[in-house]
Design a protein around this motif. Structure first.
Motif, PDB file in Angstrom:
ATOM      1  N   GLU A  14      -2.404  -9.601  -2.986  1.00 28.56           N
ATOM      2  CA  GLU A  14      -3.228  -8.573  -3.614  1.00 28.56           C
ATOM      3  C   GLU A  14      -4.393  -8.179  -2.717  1.00 28.56           C
ATOM      4  O   GLU A  14      -4.742  -6.995  -2.592  1.00 28.56           O
ATOM      5  CB  GLU A  14      -3.743  -9.073  -4.969  1.00 28.56           C
ATOM      6  CG  GLU A  14      -2.675  -9.140  -6.052  1.00 28.56           C
ATOM      7  CD  GLU A  14      -3.152  -9.852  -7.308  1.00 28.56           C
ATOM      8  OE1 GLU A  14      -4.333 -10.286  -7.331  1.00 28.56           O
ATOM      9  OE2 GLU A  14      -2.363  -9.972  -8.257  1.00 28.56           O
ATOM     10  N   LYS A  15      -4.986  -9.157  -2.087  1.00 24.67           N
ATOM     11  CA  LYS A  15      -6.105  -8.872  -1.195  1.00 24.67           C
ATOM     12  C   LYS A  15      -5.662  -8.064   0.020  1.00 24.67           C
ATOM     13  O   LYS A  15      -6.366  -7.147   0.475  1.00 24.67           O
ATOM     14  CB  LYS A  15      -6.801 -10.170  -0.780  1.00 24.67           C
ATOM     15  CG  LYS A  15      -7.598 -10.782  -1.918  1.00 24.67           C
ATOM     16  CD  LYS A  15      -8.546 -11.850  -1.459  1.00 24.67           C
ATOM     17  CE  LYS A  15      -9.506 -12.198  -2.584  1.00 24.67           C
ATOM     18  NZ  LYS A  15     -10.386 -11.058  -2.922  1.00 24.67           N
ATOM     19  N   GLN A  47       0.819  -1.215   0.000  1.00 20.99           N
ATOM     20  CA  GLN A  47       0.000   0.000   0.000  1.00 20.99           C
ATOM     21  C   GLN A  47       0.856   1.270   0.000  1.00 20.99           C
ATOM     22  O   GLN A  47       0.414   2.328   0.444  1.00 20.99           O
ATOM     23  CB  GLN A  47      -0.956   0.009   1.205  1.00 20.99           C
ATOM     24  CG  GLN A  47      -1.963  -1.128   1.195  1.00 20.99           C
ATOM     25  CD  GLN A  47      -2.931  -1.080   2.364  1.00 20.99           C
ATOM     26  OE1 GLN A  47      -2.713  -0.359   3.339  1.00 20.99           O
ATOM     27  NE2 GLN A  47      -4.007  -1.844   2.274  1.00 20.99           N
ATOM     28  N   ALA A 104      -8.294 -12.354   3.914  1.00 20.48           N
ATOM     29  CA  ALA A 104      -7.531 -12.603   2.684  1.00 20.48           C
ATOM     30  C   ALA A 104      -7.432 -14.093   2.393  1.00 20.48           C
ATOM     31  O   ALA A 104      -7.584 -14.531   1.236  1.00 20.48           O
ATOM     32  CB  ALA A 104      -6.138 -11.983   2.799  1.00 20.48           C
ATOM     33  N   ALA A 110      -3.122  -6.020   0.040  1.00 17.03           N
ATOM     34  CA  ALA A 110      -2.802  -4.687  -0.460  1.00 17.03           C
ATOM     35  C   ALA A 110      -4.053  -3.861  -0.736  1.00 17.03           C
ATOM     36  O   ALA A 110      -4.022  -2.625  -0.642  1.00 17.03           O
ATOM     37  CB  ALA A 110      -1.956  -4.798  -1.727  1.00 17.03           C
ATOM     38  N   ASP A 111      -5.156  -4.525  -1.055  1.00 18.88           N
ATOM     39  CA  ASP A 111      -6.397  -3.818  -1.374  1.00 18.88           C
ATOM     40  C   ASP A 111      -7.270  -3.554  -0.156  1.00 18.88           C
ATOM     41  O   ASP A 111      -8.318  -2.910  -0.275  1.00 18.88           O
ATOM     42  CB  ASP A 111      -7.211  -4.619  -2.404  1.00 18.88           C
ATOM     43  CG  ASP A 111      -6.552  -4.648  -3.777  1.00 18.88           C
ATOM     44  OD1 ASP A 111      -5.682  -3.789  -4.025  1.00 18.88           O
ATOM     45  OD2 ASP A 111      -6.878  -5.549  -4.569  1.00 18.88           O
ATOM     46  N   ASP A 112      -6.848  -4.052   0.999  1.00 10.32           N
ATOM     47  CA  ASP A 112      -7.670  -3.909   2.199  1.00 10.32           C
ATOM     48  C   ASP A 112      -7.342  -2.594   2.898  1.00 10.32           C
ATOM     49  O   ASP A 112      -6.245  -2.425   3.442  1.00 10.32           O
ATOM     50  CB  ASP A 112      -7.421  -5.086   3.145  1.00 10.32           C
ATOM     51  CG  ASP A 112      -8.440  -5.171   4.270  1.00 10.32           C
ATOM     52  OD1 ASP A 112      -8.927  -4.103   4.714  1.00 10.32           O
ATOM     53  OD2 ASP A 112      -8.734  -6.291   4.718  1.00 10.32           O
ATOM     54  N   PRO A 113      -8.245  -1.642   2.928  1.00  9.69           N
ATOM     55  CA  PRO A 113      -7.940  -0.342   3.546  1.00  9.69           C
ATOM     56  C   PRO A 113      -7.716  -0.430   5.041  1.00  9.69           C
ATOM     57  O   PRO A 113      -7.131   0.487   5.635  1.00  9.69           O
ATOM     58  CB  PRO A 113      -9.186   0.495   3.217  1.00  9.69           C
ATOM     59  CG  PRO A 113     -10.273  -0.495   2.966  1.00  9.69           C
ATOM     60  CD  PRO A 113      -9.603  -1.696   2.358  1.00  9.69           C
ATOM     61  N   ARG A 133      -2.917 -13.857  -5.313  1.00 17.71           N
ATOM     62  CA  ARG A 133      -4.164 -13.270  -4.828  1.00 17.71           C
ATOM     63  C   ARG A 133      -4.109 -12.904  -3.351  1.00 17.71           C
ATOM     64  O   ARG A 133      -4.712 -11.900  -2.934  1.00 17.71           O
ATOM     65  CB  ARG A 133      -5.336 -14.226  -5.086  1.00 17.71           C
ATOM     66  CG  ARG A 133      -5.707 -14.362  -6.542  1.00 17.71           C
ATOM     67  CD  ARG A 133      -6.089 -13.022  -7.162  1.00 17.71           C
ATOM     68  NE  ARG A 133      -7.343 -12.492  -6.624  1.00 17.71           N
ATOM     69  CZ  ARG A 133      -7.561 -11.213  -6.360  1.00 17.71           C
ATOM     70  NH1 ARG A 133      -6.605 -10.318  -6.561  1.00 17.71           N
ATOM     71  NH2 ARG A 133      -8.729 -10.820  -5.877  1.00 17.71           N
ATOM     72  N   THR A 154      -9.429 -15.725  -0.742  1.00 16.93           N
ATOM     73  CA  THR A 154      -8.585 -16.368  -1.757  1.00 16.93           C
ATOM     74  C   THR A 154      -8.998 -17.813  -1.967  1.00 16.93           C
ATOM     75  O   THR A 154      -9.035 -18.310  -3.105  1.00 16.93           O
ATOM     76  CB  THR A 154      -7.103 -16.288  -1.339  1.00 16.93           C
ATOM     77  OG1 THR A 154      -6.709 -14.915  -1.262  1.00 16.93           O
ATOM     78  CG2 THR A 154      -6.218 -17.002  -2.347  1.00 16.93           C
TER      79      THR A 154
END
Length: 417
Positions: free
Chosen positions: A109-110, A78, A128, A112-115, A106, A132
């Motif tokens: 990626e999950k 992030q 995650a 990294a995409d989790d705020p 994945r 996944t």
């Protein structure tokens, strides 16, 4: 230690494993070793030095079998310079290569995409893994009898979050006086564990060794000793009226058939607060720990100042012992991360933790070095059962084989304490 047939199947498609920074593992490779990398953790004024090595297994009956292991190193998740990810994924079954590559991509990626990653890493890690797993089921990859184990360390500032699904392992080295003690940061999830045995039995699994399921031993004797003494014919999971899937682990990502008898993707997550007495940690597939204890691995690392040499030495020793016991080896993957420049390095207490007794470290088979050192244990298992995050407790406390170049004893230099 994967499914009963999965490690010996033929006809695997090519692999393009590796990490999320495009260090690719090419098909039919012998060995892939990445150069030493450094990454700072500015929030706490230290840095990490890491190296990765992966070695294809030796399969005399399947010379074209791919390395089903994959790994992922993702720094500055992030865009945050204080968040870094190190993961090893050990695929199994006919499509294990695809499964391990899918999951290693994945999962990170999950995250990294989790705020909420930085604020609630426990929930983020748990979500995650489960998301996944669901995506793998729906991905078009046949994971009915294939899947992957996963061991991942998320560094957030001076804290390690360790998530485990399966029987790969993460180990941290702790300075204890003039000694370096291995401390497991994960617990292997196998039927040898009483809690995991009981859980899968309640889900309908038959738990039997291969000899038992083939009628060579009494199936009513539900006792197998431990992984050190009985590792050659371990207890495995079977459906009630069939001789499949035969998994020797109780958790994994994928394995949709095994899911019906209790094999789940819920990670067990441990939390560790780093101190000046934590020297390095190792994240590795079970190809390493099948014969080497955690303490033996740490002792090997401590003989080298260069992480690349240390990784090569661990892989070489693992490979050698495999061939002393069997006519094949497993795939071997190692990530070694040194913790450098931690504030007040060398000062403070000698055990790096608070208060309880140290567990012996383990190998799966009995000939390797096993430590029974005393000291302080900072391991805590933060188990996520049925996604109940409120249940977490945060306690800090051969010439017949492919060539493998291992550094000679002349190159060994002990790690300074």
């Amino acid at each position: 230690m994967g499914c009963v047939n999965g490690k010996c199947c033929n006809g695997y498609p090519p692999s393009s494993g590796g990490d999320s920074r495009d260090y690719s593992l090419h098909a039919k490779h012998i060995l892939t070793q990445r150069s030493l990398e450094k990454v700072p953790v500015p929030s706490h004024n230290f840095h990490l030095e890491y190296s990765v090595l992966t070695q294809r297994g030796y399969y005399p009956d399947s010379p074209d079998k791919e390395n089903q292991d994959s790994f992922c190193v993702k720094t500055q998740i992030q865009g945050n310079p204080n968040i870094h990810f190190f993961g090893v994924f050990d695929g199994h079954g006919q499509f294990g290569t695809q499964c391990s590559n899918f999951v290693k991509d994945r999962l990170v990626e999950k995250l990294a995409d989790d705020p909420a990653l930085a604020d609630d890493p426990l929930r983020a890690f748990n979500s995650a893994f489960l998301d996944t797993n669901s995506e793998l089921h729906n991905s078009g990859i046949d994971d009915s009898m294939s899947g992957t184990t996963a061991i991942a360390v998320l560094v957030i500032g001076d804290t390690l979050f360790v998530a485990n699904v399966g029987d790969s392992r993460a180990v941290v080295a702790v300075k204890d006086g003039n000694s370096i003690v291995a401390q497991d940061m994960s617990l292997d999830q196998t039927p040898f564990r009483k809690d995991e045995y009981e859980r899968v039995k309640l889900s309908g699994a038959r738990v039997l060794s291969v000899d038992q399921v083939e009628g060579l031993k009494d199936p009513n004797i539900q006792a197998w000793g431990d992984e050190e003494s009985d590792g050659g014919d371990p207890p495995r999971l079977w459906v009630q009226n069939g001789m499949y899937p035969g998994t020797a682990f109780t958790r994994s990502v994928g394995d949709s058939t095994a899911e019906k008898i209790g094999v789940v993707a819920d990670p067990e997550i441990s939390v560790f607060q780093l101190t000046a007495n934590h020297l390095f940690f190792v994240v590795a597939s079970d190809g390493v720990f099948e014969f080497l204890s955690s303490q033996a691995v740490v002792n090997t690392v401590a003989r080298y100042t260069d992480p690349q040499d240390a990784c090569a030495a661990i892989a070489g020793e693992s490979y050698k012992i495999w061939l002393e016991h069997e006519n094949r080896t497993d795939d071997i993957t190692i990530i070694l991360v040194h913790i450098k420049g931690f504030p007040n390095s060398g000062a403070g207490t000698t055990d790096g933790s608070s208060g309880t007794s140290l567990r012996p470290t383990r190998s799966r088979r009995g000939n390797s070095e096993i430590s029974t050192a005393s000291g302080s244990e900072f391991y805590c298992s933060l188990r996520s059962e049925s996604s109940d995050l409120h249940s977490f407790q945060h306690v800090v406390s051969t010439n017949r084989s492919p060539a493998l170049v291992v550094p000679s004893p002349a190159h060994q230099m002990p790690l300074e304490l």
